[in-house]
Design a protein around this motif. Structure first.
Motif, mmCIF file in Angstrom:
data_model
loop_
_atom_site.group_PDB
_atom_site.id
_atom_site.type_symbol
_atom_site.label_atom_id
_atom_site.label_comp_id
_atom_site.label_asym_id
_atom_site.label_seq_id
_atom_site.Cartn_x
_atom_site.Cartn_y
_atom_site.Cartn_z
ATOM 1 N N LEU A 56 0.826 -1.199 0.000
ATOM 2 C CA LEU A 56 0.000 0.000 0.000
ATOM 3 C C LEU A 56 0.859 1.246 0.000
ATOM 4 C CD1 LEU A 56 -2.746 -1.184 2.491
ATOM 5 C CD2 LEU A 56 -2.834 -1.164 0.016
ATOM 6 N N SER A 57 0.247 2.395 0.236
ATOM 7 C CA SER A 57 0.948 3.660 0.096
ATOM 8 C C SER A 57 1.979 3.910 1.179
ATOM 9 C CB SER A 57 -0.048 4.807 0.047
ATOM 10 O OG SER A 57 -0.824 4.831 1.218
ATOM 11 N N LEU A 58 2.113 3.000 2.155
ATOM 12 C CA LEU A 58 3.230 3.132 3.077
ATOM 13 C C LEU A 58 4.538 3.105 2.288
ATOM 14 C CD1 LEU A 58 1.949 0.922 5.993
ATOM 15 C CD2 LEU A 58 2.621 3.287 6.186
ATOM 16 N N LEU A 59 4.530 2.480 1.109
ATOM 17 C CA LEU A 59 5.689 2.484 0.225
ATOM 18 C C LEU A 59 5.419 3.277 -1.043
ATOM 19 C CD1 LEU A 59 7.069 -1.138 0.535
ATOM 20 C CD2 LEU A 59 8.023 0.965 1.457
ATOM 21 N N GLY A 60 4.331 4.029 -1.088
ATOM 22 C CA GLY A 60 4.090 4.920 -2.209
ATOM 23 C C GLY A 60 3.161 4.388 -3.282
ATOM 24 N N THR A 61 2.620 3.191 -3.134
ATOM 25 C CA THR A 61 1.696 2.661 -4.129
ATOM 26 C C THR A 61 0.394 2.283 -3.449
ATOM 27 O OG1 THR A 61 2.622 0.449 -3.834
ATOM 28 C CG2 THR A 61 3.516 1.755 -5.626
ATOM 29 N N THR A 62 -0.708 2.763 -3.991
ATOM 30 C CA THR A 62 -1.999 2.470 -3.413
ATOM 31 C C THR A 62 -2.909 1.883 -4.471
ATOM 32 O OG1 THR A 62 -1.776 4.372 -1.946
ATOM 33 C CG2 THR A 62 -3.964 3.459 -2.173
ATOM 34 N N PRO A 63 -3.508 0.719 -4.214
ATOM 35 C CA PRO A 63 -4.511 0.199 -5.136
ATOM 36 C C PRO A 63 -5.711 1.149 -5.177
ATOM 37 C CG PRO A 63 -3.938 -1.423 -3.451
ATOM 38 C CD PRO A 63 -3.287 -0.143 -3.071
ATOM 39 N N ALA A 64 -6.504 1.053 -6.204
ATOM 40 C CA ALA A 64 -7.640 1.955 -6.367
ATOM 41 C C ALA A 64 -8.721 1.732 -5.313
ATOM 42 C CB ALA A 64 -8.228 1.806 -7.767
ATOM 43 N N ARG B 214 10.187 4.135 3.562
ATOM 44 C CA ARG B 214 9.631 4.769 2.363
ATOM 45 C C ARG B 214 10.692 5.595 1.648
ATOM 46 N NH1 ARG B 214 4.838 8.968 2.466
ATOM 47 N NH2 ARG B 214 6.478 10.136 3.504
ATOM 48 N N ALA B 215 11.533 6.294 2.402
ATOM 49 C CA ALA B 215 12.563 7.128 1.788
ATOM 50 C C ALA B 215 13.599 6.289 1.040
ATOM 51 C CB ALA B 215 13.256 7.974 2.856
ATOM 52 N N CYS B 216 13.901 5.096 1.527
ATOM 53 C CA CYS B 216 14.955 4.249 0.956
ATOM 54 C C CYS B 216 14.454 3.250 -0.082
ATOM 55 C CB CYS B 216 15.670 3.488 2.067
ATOM 56 S SG CYS B 216 16.483 4.555 3.255
ATOM 57 N N ALA B 217 13.168 2.960 -0.079
ATOM 58 C CA ALA B 217 12.594 1.951 -0.985
ATOM 59 C C ALA B 217 12.631 2.444 -2.429
ATOM 60 C CB ALA B 217 11.157 1.647 -0.564
ATOM 61 N N PRO B 218 12.645 1.560 -3.395
ATOM 62 C CA PRO B 218 12.543 0.112 -3.244
ATOM 63 C C PRO B 218 13.890 -0.601 -3.176
ATOM 64 C CG PRO B 218 12.282 0.663 -5.542
ATOM 65 C CD PRO B 218 12.489 1.969 -4.791
ATOM 66 N N SER B 219 14.985 0.112 -3.481
ATOM 67 C CA SER B 219 16.271 -0.580 -3.605
ATOM 68 C C SER B 219 17.188 -0.421 -2.389
ATOM 69 C CB SER B 219 17.004 -0.087 -4.858
ATOM 70 O OG SER B 219 17.098 1.334 -4.841
ATOM 71 N N ASN C 211 2.431 -4.611 7.337
ATOM 72 C CA ASN C 211 2.259 -3.415 6.515
ATOM 73 C C ASN C 211 2.989 -3.519 5.176
ATOM 74 O OD1 ASN C 211 0.707 -2.405 8.561
ATOM 75 N ND2 ASN C 211 2.261 -1.028 9.351
ATOM 76 N N GLY C 212 3.511 -4.715 4.858
ATOM 77 C CA GLY C 212 4.090 -4.957 3.550
ATOM 78 C C GLY C 212 5.494 -4.417 3.352
ATOM 79 N N MET C 213 6.247 -4.240 4.444
ATOM 80 C CA MET C 213 7.565 -3.622 4.349
ATOM 81 C C MET C 213 8.706 -4.569 4.684
ATOM 82 S SD MET C 213 6.568 -0.044 6.145
ATOM 83 C CE MET C 213 6.764 1.322 5.025
ATOM 84 N N SER C 214 8.449 -5.837 4.832
ATOM 85 C CA SER C 214 9.448 -6.770 5.364
ATOM 86 C C SER C 214 10.667 -6.960 4.465
ATOM 87 C CB SER C 214 8.805 -8.123 5.664
ATOM 88 O OG SER C 214 8.244 -8.681 4.493
ATOM 89 N N GLU C 215 10.553 -6.718 3.177
ATOM 90 C CA GLU C 215 11.701 -6.911 2.286
ATOM 91 C C GLU C 215 12.681 -5.754 2.332
ATOM 92 O OE1 GLU C 215 10.605 -8.072 -1.653
ATOM 93 O OE2 GLU C 215 9.184 -9.571 -0.928
#
Length: 200
Positions: free
Chosen positions: A6-14, A129-134, A157-161
């Motif tokens: 989700l948008s915790l990493l900058g992408t939100t489904p509709a 969020r600042a460092c993602a995705p790489s 929250n989908g951030m484990s990687e």
């Protein structure tokens, strides 16, 4: 069920789906993180809100409680909203301070951060969020229960990687040797930060 990114990493489904994290906005000073689950009901002073009614609605929707007594907004999660609604296990930094920290650390996608003092994970979410995705955030917490709770939230929250949570007394033991020279930035929320500088 694994969370969607989700948008915790900058992408939100509709639209909202079963299992999604939403931030329920009740009023300016009352926000609550809720994981949408078929068959569940969210109750507050404004009424009863059936999760099934949220599924398929766009993020940001105003939803009425059953019986029409009141309403809430169901918002897409962001690190800023997470900070305002997260379960507090420790004192946290808020957005004005977090944005200043990230600016002065000059973080961007691909950055590697060492953080000591995970606490409630507020700053950790914004670092990710600042460092993602790489990039990657290595966060350390000496208190095992806080570290475990932060890890569970980050994973859900989908951030484990993009994050590694480690139970370690960095003030007493320093950062692990394998991380020497790897970081673009180090954040020390500790009583004696000067003790850790040699290992950073």
């Amino acid at each position: 069920m694994l969370p969607r990114p989700l948008s915790l990493l900058g992408t939100t489904p509709a639209v909202i789906a079963d299992g999604d994290l939403v931030i329920v906005y009740e009023r300016h000073d009352k926000l609550k993180p809720v994981y949408v689950t078929c068959g569940e009901v969210y109750n507050n002073r404004f009424g009863s809100f059936v999760h099934d009614d949220w599924i398929g609605k766009p993020f940001g929707s105003k939803v009425l409680g059953r019986g029409g007594r009141g309403f809430v907004y169901i918002l897409a999660p962001t690190p800023e909203l997470w900070t305002l609604s997260l379960p507090h296990r420790t004192q946290i930094l808020y957005i004005a301070d977090i944005s200043t920290v990230i600016h002065f650390m000059d973080l961007r996608p691909g950055s590697v951060v060492l953080e000591s003092g995970t606490g409630s994970g507020s700053l950790t979410h914004s670092f990710i969020r600042a460092c993602a995705p790489s990039g990657h955030v290595y966060t350390f917490e000496f208190h095992a229960q806080r570290a475990q709770a932060a890890w569970e939230e980050l994973k859900r929250n989908g951030m484990s990687e993009t994050v590694t949570v480690t139970i370690r007394d960095v003030e007493g033991e320093g950062f692990p040797e394998e991380l020497a020279g790897l970081a673009n930035g180090v954040f020390l929320d500790l009583p004696g930060p000067w003790k850790v500088v040699p290992s950073a």
